[in-house]
Design an enzyme around this catalytic site. Structure first.
Site, PDB file in Angstrom:
ATOM      1  N   GLY A   1       0.566  -1.320  -0.237  1.00 62.44           N
ATOM      2  CA  GLY A   1       0.206   0.221   0.061  1.00 62.44           C
ATOM      3  C   GLY A   1       1.179   1.632  -0.051  1.00 62.44           C
ATOM      4  N   ALA A   2       1.730   1.540  -0.635  1.00 60.44           N
ATOM      5  CA  ALA A   2       2.571   2.055  -0.426  1.00 60.44           C
ATOM      6  C   ALA A   2       2.584   3.280  -1.439  1.00 60.44           C
ATOM      7  CB  ALA A   2       4.713   2.143  -1.017  1.00 60.44           C
TER       8      ALA A   2
ATOM      9  N   GLY B   1       1.382   4.452   4.464  1.00 59.81           N
ATOM     10  CA  GLY B   1       2.419   3.765   3.320  1.00 59.81           C
ATOM     11  C   GLY B   1       3.323   4.512   2.216  1.00 59.81           C
TER      12      GLY B   1
ATOM     13  N   SER C   1      -4.068  -0.770  14.285  1.00 57.16           N
ATOM     14  CA  SER C   1      -4.741   0.309  14.620  1.00 57.16           C
ATOM     15  C   SER C   1      -5.372   0.174  16.163  1.00 57.16           C
ATOM     16  CB  SER C   1      -6.016   0.261  13.658  1.00 57.16           C
ATOM     17  OG  SER C   1      -6.752   1.356  14.237  1.00 57.16           O
TER      18      SER C   1
ATOM     19  N   TYR D   1     -13.805  -4.593  11.250  1.00 62.49           N
ATOM     20  CA  TYR D   1     -12.083  -3.873  11.379  1.00 62.49           C
ATOM     21  C   TYR D   1     -11.401  -4.460  12.529  1.00 62.49           C
ATOM     22  CZ  TYR D   1      -8.875  -0.164  10.339  1.00 62.49           C
ATOM     23  OH  TYR D   1      -7.925   0.758  10.331  1.00 62.49           O
TER      24      TYR D   1
END
Ligand SMILES: NC(=O)c1ccc[n+]([C@@H]2O[C@H](COP(=O)([O-])OP(=O)(O)OC[C@H]3O[C@@H](n4cnc5c(N)ncnc54)[C@H](OP(=O)(O)O)[C@@H]3O)[C@@H](O)[C@H]2O)c1
Length: 308
Positions: free
Chosen positions: A20-21, A26, A148, A173
């Protein structure tokens, strides 16, 4: 003293893969590592977005920036990405399991698993197992898994992991982010037991202004959530600040395997990286081993050879 980007040691000669860069944390993680001399592999699901990020970072990078196609919602894509890293680079020092999706309506991955469990946890679980043989060859290699604050409220519903009977976007989530911490801790335990010097560390950003919240709102079409984020905006820190805990976990010489790093401010929502409390659910070894086994079964492989 506060740990900041200025404390990142020289990364010349090292190779880091960031999932996820192309966006948010990211992108900031890739930027900071590239500026300190690492070759960074930008693992992104959309080539056009990955290429845009690469172009943005190229003027700052001191070494190579390469694109890896990676869709974490597709275990075949995960395997192909790991093979590409092995074939084209033959080395890996840092794996940053960063990509994620937050609280969409119930959707399935290409393999038929609930999307958040698939992308946030299973895809990273499979990627980590596939890349461990490379990581273990490097002194001081690390796996950082981004969780998270939602992991504190998470629960692994072993008899309904895919939310088939009951699906709530936020519960799912929380489950996926708890799974991130559980995987990081269990991996550290397994690596240490096998005598490996590779460290596995968890991190969380507090609240950071990225694409995560807008994507979540758009996926649900929820104007109430959109309004809530606008009202809560003063609590959010920049993506660069949010990326510090995962950068600290990745490169600070004193970062500890099996720890969770997050911001030091009120309720760990913002600030400089410190070691944070880990949810009791993640400290339960038998639950972790159960999740590990379930993850292996869902990914269709045994990670024994990779870890040992
Ligand atoms: N921002 C926060 O306040 C916050 C708080 C707690 C935890 N986190 C965690 O931080 C991590 C990074 O999120 P962010 O805030 O930087 O959000 P972001 O800006 O939305 O970035 C998420 C990244 O994940 C990628 N991604 C999504 N699905 C993927 C898939 N199937 N395969 C590969 N990549 C995929 C996205 O790609 P596309 O651009 O193509 O969609 C994007 O590059 C996540 O794990 C998130 O849970 C963030």
């Amino acid at each position: 003293m506060a740990w900041s980007e200025a404390d990142i040691p020289d990364q010349s000669g090292r190779i880091a893969l960031v999932t996820g860069a192309n966006s948010g944390l990211g992108l900031e993680t890739a930027r900071a590592l590239a500026q300190r001399g690492a070759t960074v592999l930008l693992a992104c699901r959309q080539r056009s977005r990955g290429e845009a990020a690469r172009q943005q970072l190229l003027p700052l990078a001191r070494a190579g920036l390469e694109l890896i196609d990676l869709d974490l919602a597709d275990l075949a894509s995960v395997a192909a990405a790991a093979s590409q890293v092995q074939r084209e680079f033959g080395r890996l020092d840092l794996l940053i399991n960063n990509a994620g999706v937050m609280a969409p309506p119930r959707r399935l991955s290409r393999d038929g698993y609930e999307l958040q469990f698939a992308v946030n946890h299973l895809g990273h679980f499979a990627l980590t197992a596939a890349l461990l043989p490379l990581l273990k060859q490097q002194i001081g290699a690390r796996v950082v898994t981004v969780s998270s604050g939602a992991h504190y409220f998470g629960r692994i519903t072993f008899d309904d992991l895919q939310g088939e009977r009951r699906y709530d976007p936020w519960t799912a989530y929380g489950q996926s982010k708890l799974a991130n911490v559980m995987m990081a801790l269990d991996l550290q335990e397994r690596l240490a037991a096998a005598g490996s010097t590779t460290l596995s560390i968890a991190a969380h950003p507090g609240l950071a202004r990225t694409n995560l919240q807008p994507s979540s709102v758009a996926a649900k079409g929820s104007w109430i959530e959109g309004l809530a984020y606008r009202l809560l905006d003063p609590l959010f820190q920049s993506a660069a600040m949010g990326a510090l805990p995962q950068l600290h976990a990745a490169v600070a010489p004193d970062a500890r395997g099996g720890a969770l790093y997050g911001p030091d401010g009120l309720a760990n929502l913002g600030g400089w990286p410190v070691s944070c409390k880990i949810a009791a659910a993640a400290l339960d070894g038998s639950q972790r081993r159960r999740l590990w086994q379930a993850s292996e079964e869902l990914c269709g492989f045994s990670s024994k050879t990779a870890v040992a």
